[in-house]
Write an enzyme that holds these catalytic residues in place. Sequence first.
Site, PDB file in Angstrom:
ATOM      1  CD  GLU A  47      -2.669  -1.002   2.551  1.00 16.94           C
ATOM      2  OE1 GLU A  47      -3.794  -1.743   2.705  1.00 16.94           O
ATOM      3  OE2 GLU A  47      -2.593   0.015   3.492  1.00 16.94           O
ATOM      4  CB  CYS A  69       2.169   7.204   3.777  1.00 17.41           C
ATOM      5  SG  CYS A  69       2.555   5.950   5.131  1.00 17.41           S
ATOM      6  CB  CYS A  96       4.659  -5.844   9.417  1.00 19.08           C
ATOM      7  SG  CYS A  96       5.682  -5.085  10.934  1.00 19.08           S
ATOM      8  CB  CYS A  99       1.830  -3.054  16.456  1.00 17.86           C
ATOM      9  SG  CYS A  99       3.487  -2.710  16.553  1.00 17.86           S
ATOM     10  CB  CYS A 145      -0.651  -2.134  13.044  1.00 20.74           C
ATOM     11  SG  CYS A 145       0.040  -1.874  11.506  1.00 20.74           S
ATOM     12  N   GLY A 172       5.244  -2.622   7.061  1.00 20.09           N
ATOM     13  CA  GLY A 172       6.519  -2.944   7.315  1.00 20.09           C
ATOM     14  C   GLY A 172       7.128  -2.125   8.321  1.00 20.09           C
ATOM     15  CD  GLU A 173      10.794  -0.921  12.473  1.00 21.07           C
ATOM     16  OE1 GLU A 173      11.544  -0.198  11.967  1.00 21.07           O
ATOM     17  OE2 GLU A 173       9.595  -0.591  13.067  1.00 21.07           O
ATOM     18  CB  SER A 195       7.315   5.397  11.272  1.00 23.93           C
ATOM     19  OG  SER A 195       6.854   5.097  12.266  1.00 23.93           O
ATOM     20  CG  HIS A 246       1.885   3.288  19.681  1.00 26.61           C
ATOM     21  ND1 HIS A 246       1.235   4.470  18.945  1.00 26.61           N
ATOM     22  CD2 HIS A 246       2.844   2.972  18.789  1.00 26.61           C
ATOM     23  CE1 HIS A 246       1.711   4.561  17.706  1.00 26.61           C
ATOM     24  NE2 HIS A 246       2.370   3.643  17.255  1.00 26.61           N
ATOM     25  CG  ASN A 267      -7.371   5.051  11.209  1.00 24.29           C
ATOM     26  OD1 ASN A 267      -8.346   5.722  10.807  1.00 24.29           O
ATOM     27  ND2 ASN A 267      -6.317   5.405  11.108  1.00 24.29           N
ATOM     28  CB  CYS A 319      -1.043   1.511   7.834  1.00 24.23           C
ATOM     29  SG  CYS A 319       0.270   0.551   7.084  1.00 24.23           S
TER      30      CYS A 319
END
Length: 340
Positions: free
Chosen positions: A90, A103, A110, A114, A117, A157-158, A189, A214, A288, A329
């Site tokens: 995406e 973005c 990933c 988390c 997410c 992804g990280e 990020s 977070h 979200n 995301c």
Amino acid sequence: MTDIKSMTQEEMAAWLKELGEPAFRTKQVFTWLHRGAISFEEMTDLSKSLREKLSRECVITKPEVERKQVSAQDGTIKYLWRLGDKNCIETVLMRYRHGNTVCISSQVGCRMGCAFCASTLGGKVRNLTPSEMLDQVLFTQLDAGVPISNIVLMGIGEPLDNFDTVLRFLELVNHPDGLHIGMRHISLSTCGLTDKIDKLAEHGLQLTLSVSLHAPDDETRSRIMPVNRSVGVEKLFAACRRYFEVTGRRISYEYAMIDGVNDSDWQADLLAAHLKGTPGHVNLIPLNEVKESPLKPSRRVAAFQRRLEQQGINVTVRRKLGGDIDASCGQLRRKAMQES
């Protein structure tokens, strides 16, 4: 086949020299690729023999638009790109007064897990290549017909889990013969891979590091972010302080506001205590909703913001864009996976 778009200009020069080509060909090929050329036949200032040689030995990556959503509210565009191996990623184009921001994703899926997410649902499939990261900027710009001035590596992804590729992408997108997007217009990020934060600091890049925090305490953060179980909040903040000392760049702390999980007054106070003495910025994010997750958006965003401001913390609430599309995301990719 050689992924020529993933080459730095220096690597491309050495490779073309081995083919017996003069040095000036490097800039020609590099510039064509970074304009979004999808075939060597387009490169009309190259000799026919070189075009044929490149066609035999190289591949030019190009993603296909699998799905595209355009927000009627604010013009945000979300792309689901299908890559050459049929995996999907995406990209989101966001419009601001100061310019257009894209973005981008750094991995297919990933592995960080988390809880809030959608990107991590289904785990990590593979790392992206430098060309696949660059393509997201190039082809979003070409499809939308607007110039991209800012990049955030905050998609699927990280980024620091794909460290070498991300560094290569940054070099490519910053190159004056390419898109030439300055480092100060790029944000990266991370969920907090402390060893990689230290490694990134060594490169002295002038980008903005955004830490997906977070939660300010180990119990909460470990519950919603498994990476914290091996890192810990104290170790993460120590790495952030070292990063600032080396680079001089203020860190942005991303904080998704989750109802009844991380939005209490004591957590605001603890967050403020962690940030005392080190320049930083807190970006509160209205959550979200992800259908598969029990976590809900906080009703205390304004109160949490006031509590931080009263203690001298620089804090803003992220403007919510693309509220009428799957702008969060991983959501669009997740839908496509469920339907296939």
